[in-house]
Write a protein that holds these residues in place. Sequence first.
Motif, mmCIF file in Angstrom:
data_model
loop_
_atom_site.group_PDB
_atom_site.id
_atom_site.type_symbol
_atom_site.label_atom_id
_atom_site.label_comp_id
_atom_site.label_asym_id
_atom_site.label_seq_id
_atom_site.Cartn_x
_atom_site.Cartn_y
_atom_site.Cartn_z
ATOM 1 N N ALA A 1 0.817 -1.221 0.000
ATOM 2 C CA ALA A 1 0.000 0.000 0.000
ATOM 3 C C ALA A 1 0.848 1.267 0.000
ATOM 4 N N SER A 2 1.983 1.239 0.696
ATOM 5 C CA SER A 2 2.854 2.416 0.727
ATOM 6 C C SER A 2 3.362 2.750 -0.672
ATOM 7 N N SER A 3 3.792 1.718 -1.399
ATOM 8 C CA SER A 3 4.246 1.923 -2.779
ATOM 9 C C SER A 3 3.096 2.423 -3.634
ATOM 10 N N GLY A 4 1.917 1.831 -3.452
ATOM 11 C CA GLY A 4 0.753 2.249 -4.211
ATOM 12 C C GLY A 4 0.385 3.696 -3.973
ATOM 13 N N ALA A 5 0.506 4.137 -2.713
ATOM 14 C CA ALA A 5 0.184 5.536 -2.389
ATOM 15 C C ALA A 5 1.131 6.498 -3.091
ATOM 16 N N GLU A 6 2.419 6.154 -3.136
ATOM 17 C CA GLU A 6 3.390 7.016 -3.817
ATOM 18 C C GLU A 6 3.089 7.112 -5.308
ATOM 19 N N MET A 7 2.724 5.981 -5.902
ATOM 20 C CA MET A 7 2.434 5.986 -7.335
ATOM 21 C C MET A 7 1.132 6.708 -7.637
ATOM 22 N N LYS A 8 0.166 6.603 -6.739
ATOM 23 C CA LYS A 8 -1.082 7.359 -6.893
ATOM 24 C C LYS A 8 -0.787 8.862 -6.863
ATOM 25 N N ASN A 9 0.082 9.271 -5.957
ATOM 26 C CA ASN A 9 0.472 10.685 -5.889
ATOM 27 C C ASN A 9 1.124 11.141 -7.193
ATOM 28 N N ALA A 10 1.981 10.287 -7.742
ATOM 29 C CA ALA A 10 2.669 10.634 -8.995
ATOM 30 C C ALA A 10 1.683 10.783 -10.146
ATOM 31 N N LEU A 11 0.703 9.916 -10.194
ATOM 32 C CA LEU A 11 -0.326 9.996 -11.234
ATOM 33 C C LEU A 11 -1.135 11.276 -11.107
ATOM 34 N N GLU A 12 -1.492 11.618 -9.879
ATOM 35 C CA GLU A 12 -2.292 12.830 -9.664
ATOM 36 C C GLU A 12 -1.497 14.088 -10.020
ATOM 37 N N LEU A 13 -0.190 14.066 -9.730
ATOM 38 C CA LEU A 13 0.641 15.214 -10.110
ATOM 39 C C LEU A 13 0.703 15.341 -11.628
ATOM 40 N N ALA A 14 0.920 14.233 -12.319
ATOM 41 C CA ALA A 14 0.994 14.267 -13.787
ATOM 42 C C ALA A 14 -0.315 14.784 -14.387
#
Length: 421
Positions: free
Chosen positions: A41-54
């Motif tokens: 989940a921690s990795s998933g949260a970071e990638m979700k943040n990256a997607l939202e920034l993009a």
Amino acid sequence: MFGKTIKRVVQVGVALSFSVSAYAQQEVKIGVIYPLTGAAASSGAEMKNALELAADIINNGAKGIPDLPFSAGGGLPNLKGAKIKLIFADHQGNPQVGATEAERLITQEKVIALVGAYQSNVTATASQVAERNKVPFLNPESSSATLTQRNFKWFFRTTAHDDLFVQNFFDFFKDMEAKKGIQVKQLGAFNENTLWGNETTKLETKLAQEKGYNLVKTITYPAKSTQLTSEVQALKAGGPQVVMQSSYLGDAILAMKTYKELGFSPDMILANNAGFTDTEFIRTLGKDADYVITREVWSLDLAKKNPLIKQVNDLFNSRYKANFTGNSSRTFTGLMTLADAINRAGSTDTEAVRKALTETNIPGSKLIMPWKGIKFDATGQNVYGSGILVQIIDGKYNTVWPFDLATRDVTWPMPKWDQRK
């Protein structure tokens, strides 16, 4: 009179159709499938943040970063300013859930493309659903080599894969001997037992034999283990100089704690990314994370040669109070690549987007990755993806290989646990 009535009805119908079409163009729905709960989940949260920034950059812009595609904001220019809308799904690290969520996003949410899914075994099942439904699947992070060996037409991977990453390990050993006078002969493999870990083990075994290294111990352990004592004892008994390790976050942290507890100190732990590059790895282990070397695809210190890395990382850090990782930087790049294709297609038609992906040719100067660019071969693999090695020193990742990119010399061997300050 009757003819005029018919003509008027047709005209009204055309106008109504145009209105619906114009409205639909205001949003471009993209489904994203990541582990938002569970062990990763921690990795998933970071990638979700990256997607939202993009998505935010594409939709609203990023002032002061003119070299970044879509930094002017305003949505996709070739679709009259249509905005990216991300629809998230949680696969929980479960391949079957990933497939079910892919089906839901395609059939119910009507997404025009999918992005995901980090864990290779989930990417394998979710992308099968996309292939069957003829919907583009953009994979930014999964590295199992077989994912692009399935003759799929709708699957595209921006990251390099484990054939290259494992080859990098052995290139590193060769360079260490030639340029540093350090010989590595006795190897151990310690990998989780899902698709990714099992494939990595096969590659490491094959290359060790071909290149004359002695693989003294090979251990695959159950993913999401709650204890690794017996496995680490067996690994320690084999006496490897270097342990090559593939673990997701929970397993990586548990392994390091067990190494310390049992006093296992090889010359080096050479990790295959994943859990070892998650922000929580250093945050949880503190100084016990130091000296590990891991393969990577991104490092903040490379901003010295590519200013775009720092500029975009500053945006990420200001919003989420954390730096990009190799995972999140690839996820960011994946969505930007998909957006580039949709914009060039000038359409949300899935076949048009697929065709545009096959014609992708993004130069490295437009990326935050240290790659020559993004261009897909006939299998959907980015031919320009590459890897680096970084070493954790004082809680920071430092590029140590290739030597011409290095920002710090390798510290070798790792200090014994009882000799660390």
